[in-house]
Scaffold this active site. Structure first.
Site, PDB file in Angstrom:
ATOM      1  N   CYS A  24       0.758  -1.336   0.283  1.00 49.27           N
ATOM      2  CA  CYS A  24      -0.164   0.346  -0.662  1.00 49.27           C
ATOM      3  C   CYS A  24       0.948   0.916   0.090  1.00 49.27           C
ATOM      4  O   CYS A  24       1.570   1.363   1.179  1.00 49.27           O
ATOM      5  CB  CYS A  24      -1.057  -0.322   1.390  1.00 49.27           C
ATOM      6  SG  CYS A  24      -1.952   1.419   1.576  1.00 49.27           S
ATOM      7  N   CYS A  27      -0.125   4.097   2.172  1.00 50.24           N
ATOM      8  CA  CYS A  27       0.150   3.896   3.901  1.00 50.24           C
ATOM      9  C   CYS A  27       1.425   4.075   3.912  1.00 50.24           C
ATOM     10  O   CYS A  27       1.779   4.535   4.915  1.00 50.24           O
ATOM     11  CB  CYS A  27      -0.286   2.726   4.108  1.00 50.24           C
ATOM     12  SG  CYS A  27      -1.954   1.863   3.224  1.00 50.24           S
ATOM     13  N   ASP A  28       2.495   4.180   3.125  1.00 55.48           N
ATOM     14  CA  ASP A  28       4.070   3.665   3.227  1.00 55.48           C
ATOM     15  C   ASP A  28       4.912   4.566   2.415  1.00 55.48           C
ATOM     16  O   ASP A  28       5.736   4.712   3.598  1.00 55.48           O
ATOM     17  CB  ASP A  28       4.382   2.537   3.853  1.00 55.48           C
ATOM     18  CG  ASP A  28       3.281   0.832   4.129  1.00 55.48           C
ATOM     19  OD1 ASP A  28       2.777   1.869   5.487  1.00 55.48           O
ATOM     20  OD2 ASP A  28       3.166  -0.051   3.530  1.00 55.48           O
TER      21      ASP A  28
END
Ligand code: NAP
Length: 304
Positions: free
Chosen positions: A133, A136-137
């Site tokens: 992701c 997200c990261d």
């Protein structure tokens, strides 16, 4: 007597939420069961540009609007995990980690999850450089070098997203052609921070305590190449979340449906990314949700 729902919807992504809206407007007593938060995979997408009427919207905002819309029409959402669906003829039993729900019809809209590469180091470095992701990261890789694996819409879109943060983004793809929308390809080809590594597969993700490199192999020349990266983002397709139901599926476990979106069990329908179909987009998930709810409603009428 246990409460009997007209319709239980499994999954709160675009397909499930749309089914909920249509079911409530059709006067059905419906329940939506979602394991985590509504939205599914689209909630983790930075920008959606191909949903008509909304030329540019974040996946998170689109999800928020869809959930708000569903709740406006009174869809009840519970956060439980569906473990099994059993067919008892005129009623279906949806078994979650918490309780059993009885329903006249069920729509399975359980989506899909990222496929893993299955190479050395992948599991070991999840959370320490390996990610599924980018949204997200990605922020952990500001001004660093990263690699994206895959050649589909997800891989190239996320490479474009990462190019705004990272210094360099290698896209490692096993062929020399992408299966991405043309407009996205053109953006990636003209992006100076993105470098394609064609005809190559990742053989190993390596490092000491965190990712330090990937070992790739050119499938045509057999030549190996070690690329120094701090992050590896894996986008090699999806595996459907369909293990909890025994219906007819294709070889990749996507649920096979009729034109009415009915599965091999009467009264159980499937919608969205968990269904065998040629195009998995928000627009097609929404269309599936509407159609499945319409046919569930008809099924109930015809069964009276
Ligand atoms: P996908 O379209 O299935 O693409 C997966 C990619 O990974 C392909 O390029 C495939 O290579 C490669 N791959 C598969 N297994 C591999 C392996 N073991 N090792 C190395 N590479 C491997 O998956 P996706 O990109 O996640 O997209 C899923 C669906 O969502 C698609 O229908 C897509 O169009 C849709 N989507 C749409 C948008 C959008 O509309 N903008 C955004 C994201 C996703 P090959 O090409 O050689 O098969």
């Amino acid at each position: 007597m246990p409460e009997i729902y007209d319709l239980v919807i499994v999954g709160g992504g675009p397909a499930g939420l749309t089914a909920g809206i249509y079911a409530m407007r059709g006067g059905l007593k419906a329940l939506l069961i979602e394991k985590l938060a509504p939205g599914g995979q689209i909630a983790l997408t930075e920008i959606v540009e191909n949903y008509p009427g909304l030329p540019e919207i974040s996946g998170a905002e689109l999800t928020r609007l869809m959930e708000e819309h569903a709740k406006k029409f009174g869809v009840t959402i519970v956060n439980e995990e569906v473990m099994r669906i059993e067919d008892e003829g005129s009623s279906k039993v949806v078994k979650t980690n918490d309780k059993d729900y009885m329903a006249r019809t069920v729509i399975v809209a359980s989506g899909a999850k990222p496929r893993k590469l299955g190479v050395k180091g992948e599991e070991k470095f999840v959370g320490r450089g390996v990610s599924f992701c980018a949204i997200c990261d990605g922020r952990f890789f500001q001004n660093k070098d990263v690699c994206v694996v895959g050649g589909g819409d997800s891989a190239v879109q996320e490479a474009l997203y990462l190019s705004k943060l990272a210094r360099k983004v290698y896209v490692v793809h096993r062929r020399s052609q992408l299966r991405t929308e043309k407009i996205t390809q053109e953006r990636a080809f003209s992006n100076p921070r993105i470098q394609f590594v064609w005809d190559s597969i990742v053989e190993e993700v390596a490092g000491e305590n965190k990712v330090e490199s990937v070992l790739t192999r050119n499938v045509k020349s057999n030549k190996e190449r070690r690329i120094s990266v701090d992050g590896v983002f894996i986008y090699v397709g999806n595996v459907p979340n369909t293990d909890f139901i025994d219906v007819r599926k294709d070889e990749s476990k996507f649920i096979i449906t009729s034109d009415r979106l009915e599965t091999s069990i009467r009264g159980i329908f499937a919608a969205g990314d968990c269904r065998a179909k040629p195009l998995r987009q928000v627009a097609t998930a929404v269309g599936d949700g509407a159609l499945a709810a319409f046919h569930a409603e008809r099924f109930i009428e015809e069964s009276k």
